[in-house]
Design a protein around this motif. Structure first.
Motif, PDB file in Angstrom:
ATOM      1  N   LEU A 148       0.831  -1.206   0.000  1.00 25.40           N
ATOM      2  CA  LEU A 148       0.000   0.000   0.000  1.00 25.40           C
ATOM      3  C   LEU A 148       0.868   1.261   0.000  1.00 25.40           C
ATOM      4  N   ARG A 149       1.989   1.212   0.699  1.00 23.43           N
ATOM      5  CA  ARG A 149       2.910   2.359   0.703  1.00 23.43           C
ATOM      6  C   ARG A 149       3.521   2.592  -0.680  1.00 23.43           C
ATOM      7  N   ALA A 150       3.555   1.552  -1.521  1.00 19.48           N
ATOM      8  CA  ALA A 150       4.148   1.655  -2.858  1.00 19.48           C
ATOM      9  C   ALA A 150       3.224   2.348  -3.860  1.00 19.48           C
ATOM     10  N   VAL A 151       1.985   2.623  -3.471  1.00 18.51           N
ATOM     11  CA  VAL A 151       1.037   3.284  -4.372  1.00 18.51           C
ATOM     12  C   VAL A 151       1.556   4.678  -4.722  1.00 18.51           C
ATOM     13  N   ARG A 152       1.547   5.010  -5.994  1.00 16.72           N
ATOM     14  CA  ARG A 152       1.970   6.330  -6.476  1.00 16.72           C
ATOM     15  C   ARG A 152       0.755   6.992  -7.118  1.00 16.72           C
ATOM     16  N   PRO A 153       0.050   7.830  -6.347  1.00 23.32           N
ATOM     17  CA  PRO A 153      -1.176   8.446  -6.866  1.00 23.32           C
ATOM     18  C   PRO A 153      -0.878   9.551  -7.869  1.00 23.32           C
ATOM     19  N   ARG A 154      -1.900   9.938  -8.586  1.00 26.03           N
ATOM     20  CA  ARG A 154      -1.768  11.047  -9.528  1.00 26.03           C
ATOM     21  C   ARG A 154      -1.441  12.322  -8.753  1.00 26.03           C
ATOM     22  N   PRO A 155      -0.821  13.319  -9.392  1.00 29.76           N
ATOM     23  CA  PRO A 155      -0.313  14.484  -8.672  1.00 29.76           C
ATOM     24  C   PRO A 155      -1.375  15.351  -7.993  1.00 29.76           C
ATOM     25  N   GLU A 156      -2.627  15.292  -8.441  1.00 29.50           N
ATOM     26  CA  GLU A 156      -3.681  16.119  -7.830  1.00 29.50           C
ATOM     27  C   GLU A 156      -4.129  15.610  -6.468  1.00 29.50           C
ATOM     28  N   LEU A 157      -3.680  14.421  -6.092  1.00 29.63           N
ATOM     29  CA  LEU A 157      -4.109  13.814  -4.838  1.00 29.63           C
ATOM     30  C   LEU A 157      -3.035  13.979  -3.769  1.00 29.63           C
ATOM     31  N   LEU A 158      -3.459  14.335  -2.581  1.00 33.91           N
ATOM     32  CA  LEU A 158      -2.580  14.436  -1.429  1.00 33.91           C
ATOM     33  C   LEU A 158      -2.802  13.208  -0.557  1.00 33.91           C
ATOM     34  N   VAL A 159      -1.765  12.380  -0.419  1.00 31.68           N
ATOM     35  CA  VAL A 159      -1.862  11.132   0.331  1.00 31.68           C
ATOM     36  C   VAL A 159      -1.021  11.244   1.602  1.00 31.68           C
ATOM     37  N   SER A 160      -1.570  10.798   2.730  1.00 31.65           N
ATOM     38  CA  SER A 160      -0.813  10.802   3.979  1.00 31.65           C
ATOM     39  C   SER A 160      -1.261   9.646   4.864  1.00 31.65           C
ATOM     40  N   SER A 161      -0.321   9.139   5.655  1.00 34.87           N
ATOM     41  CA  SER A 161      -0.643   8.081   6.621  1.00 34.87           C
ATOM     42  C   SER A 161      -1.456   8.687   7.751  1.00 34.87           C
ATOM     43  N   VAL A 162      -2.402   7.933   8.261  1.00 32.97           N
ATOM     44  CA  VAL A 162      -3.216   8.370   9.392  1.00 32.97           C
ATOM     45  C   VAL A 162      -3.318   7.212  10.377  1.00 32.97           C
ATOM     46  N   ASN A 163      -3.696   7.526  11.602  1.00 30.15           N
ATOM     47  CA  ASN A 163      -3.894   6.479  12.597  1.00 30.15           C
ATOM     48  C   ASN A 163      -5.145   5.682  12.261  1.00 30.15           C
ATOM     49  N   ALA A 164      -5.019   4.380  12.317  1.00 33.44           N
ATOM     50  CA  ALA A 164      -6.164   3.508  12.067  1.00 33.44           C
ATOM     51  C   ALA A 164      -6.854   3.211  13.391  1.00 33.44           C
ATOM     52  N   PRO A 165      -8.177   3.038  13.368  1.00 27.93           N
ATOM     53  CA  PRO A 165      -8.869   2.642  14.603  1.00 27.93           C
ATOM     54  C   PRO A 165      -8.277   1.334  15.119  1.00 27.93           C
ATOM     55  N   PRO A 166      -7.801   1.286  16.374  1.00 29.46           N
ATOM     56  CA  PRO A 166      -7.058   0.120  16.859  1.00 29.46           C
ATOM     57  C   PRO A 166      -7.895  -1.089  17.241  1.00 29.46           C
ATOM     58  N   ARG A 167      -9.164  -0.945  17.456  1.00 26.20           N
ATOM     59  CA  ARG A 167      -9.950  -2.062  17.991  1.00 26.20           C
ATOM     60  C   ARG A 167     -10.702  -2.868  16.925  1.00 26.20           C
ATOM     61  N   LEU A 168     -10.523  -2.518  15.674  1.00 25.28           N
ATOM     62  CA  LEU A 168     -11.256  -3.223  14.624  1.00 25.28           C
ATOM     63  C   LEU A 168     -10.666  -4.592  14.305  1.00 25.28           C
TER      64      LEU A 168
END
Length: 195
Positions: A18-38
């Motif tokens: 998933l980290r290897a995904v290279r989105p198109r330039p108009e998209l801003l991608v950032s890691s976020v905290n995932a809900p831990p209890r799922l």
């Protein structure tokens, strides 16, 4: 000797893909905290898009027209409802244009953004389900001067096949781009969305 606190190798491989995904330039991608209890292991990223901003422009403090989150869940023991050990959960919210308000076909179109993105990326999956909802918010009191918000929200989850989840991440980015009204890659939009 292996580190017993390290996440399982399949989960690490899935996150790396998933980290290897290279989105198109108009998209801003950032890691976020995932809900831990799922699930025992989780990871997530967010994608923001605004059709009125040029590729590479920072959105700054502006609220994007379209945003989404993709959450990876992993339970090594598996879950019957998932039909596997991994599950992807997504949420996308996009502002509607005035001409889209009340369009009875919008939920069907919104769902097709997801299914076509998965198919186009070659992302194999099982147990796909979700909802598409139109919402309308009118502000009152101290925030009454701000505009009315009319949005479409898509919530979905599916079980990916294998641990190479890059096609699923690419499909999610394509979904956000479609919801934002961005033209296909290589095409130029003839009109701009209103703010």
């Amino acid at each position: 000797m292996s580190d017993s606190t390290a996440p399982p190798q399949p989960f690490q491989q899935a996150v790396a893909s998933l980290r290897a995904v290279r989105p198109r330039p108009e998209l801003l991608v950032s890691s976020v905290n995932a809900p831990p209890r799922l699930a025992p292991y989780t990871w997530a990223f967010s994608v923001e898009a605004d059709a009125d901003h040029a590729a590479g422009d920072e959105l700054g403090d502006l609220e994007p027209d379209t945003s989404g989150r993709l959450i990876l869940l992993h339970d090594p023991a598996g879950q019957d409802a998932w039909e596997g050990t991994f599950r992807l959960v997504c949420f996308v919210q996009a502002r509607l244009e005035p001409e889209q308000l009340g369009d009875e076909m919008l939920p069907v179109v919104g769902w097709s953004w997801l299914t076509e993105a998965l198919e186009g990326a070659g992302a194999e999956y099982a147990a796909l389900g979700g909802t598409v909802t139109q919402t309308s918010s009118v502000r009152f009191g101290d925030i009454a001067g701000q505009r009315r918000d009319d949005d479409v929200e898509l919530r979905a989850s599916w079980t990916p096949r294998g641990t190479d989840l890059q096609p699923h991440g690419e499909a999610f980015c394509a979904l956000v781009a479609s919801a934002a009204g961005l033209p296909p890659i290589g095409a130029t939009s003839l009109t701009r969305r209103s703010g």
